[in-house]
Design an enzyme around this catalytic site. Structure first.
Site, mmCIF file in Angstrom:
data_model
loop_
_atom_site.group_PDB
_atom_site.id
_atom_site.type_symbol
_atom_site.label_atom_id
_atom_site.label_comp_id
_atom_site.label_asym_id
_atom_site.label_seq_id
_atom_site.Cartn_x
_atom_site.Cartn_y
_atom_site.Cartn_z
ATOM 1 N N THR A 251 74.122 16.654 38.320
ATOM 2 C CA THR A 251 74.365 18.142 38.751
ATOM 3 C C THR A 251 74.011 18.930 37.518
ATOM 4 O O THR A 251 73.190 18.367 36.512
ATOM 5 C CB THR A 251 75.773 18.595 38.956
ATOM 6 O OG1 THR A 251 76.515 18.184 38.035
ATOM 7 C CG2 THR A 251 76.376 17.899 40.292
ATOM 8 N N LYS B 278 91.618 16.241 34.200
ATOM 9 C CA LYS B 278 91.237 15.682 35.534
ATOM 10 C C LYS B 278 92.513 15.061 36.178
ATOM 11 O O LYS B 278 92.941 14.916 37.075
ATOM 12 C CB LYS B 278 90.144 14.850 35.725
ATOM 13 C CG LYS B 278 88.884 15.767 35.205
ATOM 14 C CD LYS B 278 88.513 16.809 36.455
ATOM 15 C CE LYS B 278 87.259 17.330 36.277
ATOM 16 N NZ LYS B 278 87.152 18.678 37.363
ATOM 17 N N SER C 155 88.038 13.888 39.133
ATOM 18 C CA SER C 155 86.963 13.078 38.641
ATOM 19 C C SER C 155 87.622 11.565 38.440
ATOM 20 O O SER C 155 88.715 11.308 38.250
ATOM 21 C CB SER C 155 86.561 13.628 37.392
ATOM 22 O OG SER C 155 85.843 12.619 36.808
ATOM 23 N N TYR D 259 88.788 16.340 28.896
ATOM 24 C CA TYR D 259 88.328 16.139 30.085
ATOM 25 C C TYR D 259 89.028 15.330 30.837
ATOM 26 O O TYR D 259 89.647 15.590 32.054
ATOM 27 C CB TYR D 259 86.667 16.040 30.114
ATOM 28 C CG TYR D 259 86.008 15.795 31.552
ATOM 29 C CD1 TYR D 259 85.843 16.934 31.990
ATOM 30 C CD2 TYR D 259 85.980 14.669 32.352
ATOM 31 C CE1 TYR D 259 85.207 17.131 33.425
ATOM 32 C CE2 TYR D 259 85.312 14.527 33.721
ATOM 33 C CZ TYR D 259 84.982 15.932 33.985
ATOM 34 O OH TYR D 259 84.274 15.922 35.404
HETATM 35 N N1 LIG Z 1 78.430 15.711 37.861
HETATM 36 C C1 LIG Z 1 79.453 14.753 37.799
HETATM 37 O O1 LIG Z 1 78.896 13.709 37.332
HETATM 38 C C2 LIG Z 1 80.838 14.919 37.761
HETATM 39 C C3 LIG Z 1 81.680 13.767 37.968
HETATM 40 C C4 LIG Z 1 82.966 13.991 38.369
HETATM 41 C C5 LIG Z 1 83.534 15.169 38.650
HETATM 42 N N2 LIG Z 1 82.561 16.169 38.537
HETATM 43 C C6 LIG Z 1 83.207 17.235 38.957
HETATM 44 O O2 LIG Z 1 82.709 18.067 40.015
HETATM 45 C C7 LIG Z 1 83.121 19.636 40.040
HETATM 46 C C8 LIG Z 1 81.971 20.379 40.226
HETATM 47 O O3 LIG Z 1 80.846 20.089 38.856
HETATM 48 P P1 LIG Z 1 79.235 20.033 38.782
HETATM 49 O O4 LIG Z 1 78.875 18.536 38.355
HETATM 50 O O5 LIG Z 1 78.673 20.273 40.289
HETATM 51 O O6 LIG Z 1 78.895 20.840 38.012
HETATM 52 P P2 LIG Z 1 78.017 22.090 37.730
HETATM 53 O O7 LIG Z 1 77.826 22.711 36.429
HETATM 54 O O8 LIG Z 1 76.447 21.825 38.544
HETATM 55 O O9 LIG Z 1 78.542 23.107 38.880
HETATM 56 C C9 LIG Z 1 79.844 24.025 38.207
HETATM 57 C C10 LIG Z 1 79.953 25.392 38.513
HETATM 58 O O10 LIG Z 1 81.087 26.022 38.188
HETATM 59 C C11 LIG Z 1 80.744 27.167 37.458
HETATM 60 N N3 LIG Z 1 81.719 27.387 36.615
HETATM 61 C C12 LIG Z 1 82.083 27.279 35.657
HETATM 62 N N4 LIG Z 1 83.038 27.865 34.816
HETATM 63 C C13 LIG Z 1 83.466 28.550 35.807
HETATM 64 C C14 LIG Z 1 84.751 29.798 35.737
HETATM 65 N N5 LIG Z 1 85.344 29.924 34.712
HETATM 66 N N6 LIG Z 1 84.792 30.343 36.987
HETATM 67 C C15 LIG Z 1 84.143 30.148 38.171
HETATM 68 N N7 LIG Z 1 82.933 29.363 37.994
HETATM 69 C C16 LIG Z 1 82.676 28.497 36.718
HETATM 70 C C17 LIG Z 1 79.314 26.878 37.243
HETATM 71 O O11 LIG Z 1 78.677 28.148 36.901
HETATM 72 C C18 LIG Z 1 78.769 26.210 38.092
HETATM 73 O O12 LIG Z 1 78.004 26.760 39.033
HETATM 74 C C19 LIG Z 1 83.688 19.753 38.483
HETATM 75 O O13 LIG Z 1 84.929 19.766 38.708
HETATM 76 C C20 LIG Z 1 83.326 18.490 37.798
HETATM 77 O O14 LIG Z 1 84.474 18.162 36.738
HETATM 78 C C21 LIG Z 1 81.571 16.296 38.340
#
Ligand SMILES: NC(=O)c1ccc[n+]([C@@H]2O[C@H](COP(=O)([O-])OP(=O)(O)OC[C@H]3O[C@@H](n4cnc5c(N)ncnc54)[C@H](O)[C@@H]3O)[C@@H](O)[C@H]2O)c1
Length: 283
Positions: free
Chosen positions: A188, A157, A140, A153
């Site tokens: 998301t 990351k 991230s 967090y």
């Molecule tokens: N959305 C944002 O603004 C953002 C920004 C920077 C980084 N990210 C990163 O992107 C990645 C994806 O997140 P997202 O935003 O799509 O969120 P999201 O919540 O939509 O998707 C995350 C998925 O991970 C699954 N999950 C959670 N814990 C788990 C576990 N222990 N084992 C298996 N599955 C598990 C959840 O059920 C979900 O389906 C993450 O690493 C997040 O930190 C997101």
């Protein structure tokens, strides 16, 4: 000839799902692992309906045995895998360092950082045996910028970035590639997993996500291009990319920006005013 093969952790939602759809469209066979069985089954059905050879497997990245079972299942079905995306992440608990407990830290590090470590540990021997493979690790911009109130967090990351930088050189001699994605906010379901000791912070993060000009599909496109070109950094958001360059080359300008602008996004008004009255740090 059957298509290449990809495994995506957290592939039932958000960015993981967008990556699954992108690679299905490019002719890959797709396996998604997730703890959310309802969304996992729905996403697998959507992929299969589009003509993709896809399946969902329940997989919790905090359990090494779950990842080992995924690897065995993939070998049974497809004899190997070309790309592993360590995508799972949770938002964890936001708040000041003296208010977020060690239990919360342990949970976020176990999922966000050790989940990626386990994914790399389980699939590296297979990649070595195959003589090829590629890891996509989802970190991230938080791990580069380190805004206040988000310490667990941010640290998780930053750890994913450090791990990826380490493996880039460690695994290159085995023809194993790696890239690390550092997106800023995009829409998301991530805030479903967010807790906070600060009133209103999850709602503020929701608003930042809703206002992002970049969506999960855009980031999936950037990841696809990075894998094709064997590029390491995936920095989809222009403003954060610029901020990171400023931090590296003009650290005093970065500190001023952090104090005046970024910190206020994450800090409740009274604490923000207190920060303003502190003397400027010199070292
Ligand atoms: N959305 C944002 O603004 C953002 C920004 C920077 C980084 N990210 C990163 O992107 C990645 C994806 O997140 P997202 O935003 O799509 O969120 P999201 O919540 O939509 O998707 C995350 C998925 O991970 C699954 N999950 C959670 N814990 C788990 C576990 N222990 N084992 C298996 N599955 C598990 C959840 O059920 C979900 O389906 C993450 O690493 C997040 O930190 C997101």
């Amino acid at each position: 000839m059957p298509g290449k093969r990809i495994f995506i952790t957290g592939g039932a939602s958000g960015l993981g799902k967008a990556i699954a759809l992108k690679y299905a469209g490019a002719g890959y066979r797709v396996c998604i692992g997730d703890v959310n069985q309802v969304r996992g089954a729905e996403t697998a059905a959507e992929l299969t309906a589009s003509g993709c050879d896809a399946f969902f497997i329940r997989c919790d990245v905090t359990r090494l045995e779950d990842l080992l079972a995924v690897k065995d299942e993939i070998i049974n079905r497809w004899q190997g895998v070309d790309l592993v995306v360590n995508n799972v992440g949770i938002a964890g608990t936001a708040g000041p360092i003296d208010q977020v407990g060690v239990d919360d830290w342990q949970q976020v590090l176990d999922i966000n950082l050790l989940g990626v470590v386990r994914g790399c540990q389980v699939f590296t021997p297979l990649f070595k045996q195959q003589g090829s493979g590629f890891f996509v690790n989802i970190a991230s911009a938080a791990g580069l910028i380190n805004a206040p109130q988000m310490s667990s967090y941010n640290v998780s990351k930053a750890g994913v970035i450090a791990l990826s930088e380490t493996l880039k050189h460690e695994l290159a001699p085995f023809n194993i590639g790696i890239c690390v994605a550092c997106p800023a906010f995009f829409q998301t379901n991530l805030t479903e997993s967010m807790k906070s000791t600060i009133d209103g912070l999850p709602a503020r993060v929701d608003r930042l996500m809703a206002h992002s000009r970049i969506n999960a599909a855009d980031i999936a496109e950037d990841i696809y291009a990075a894998v094709q070109n064997n590029s390491f950094w995936v920095l989809s958001h222009k403003a954060e990319r610029r901020l990171w360059l400023i931090k590296r080359f003009l650290p005093f300008v970065f500190d001023a920006l952090m104090k005046k602008k970024i910190a206020k996004l994450f800090t409740p008004p009274r604490a923000a005013n207190n920060t303003d009255s502190l003397p400027e740090k010199t070292g």
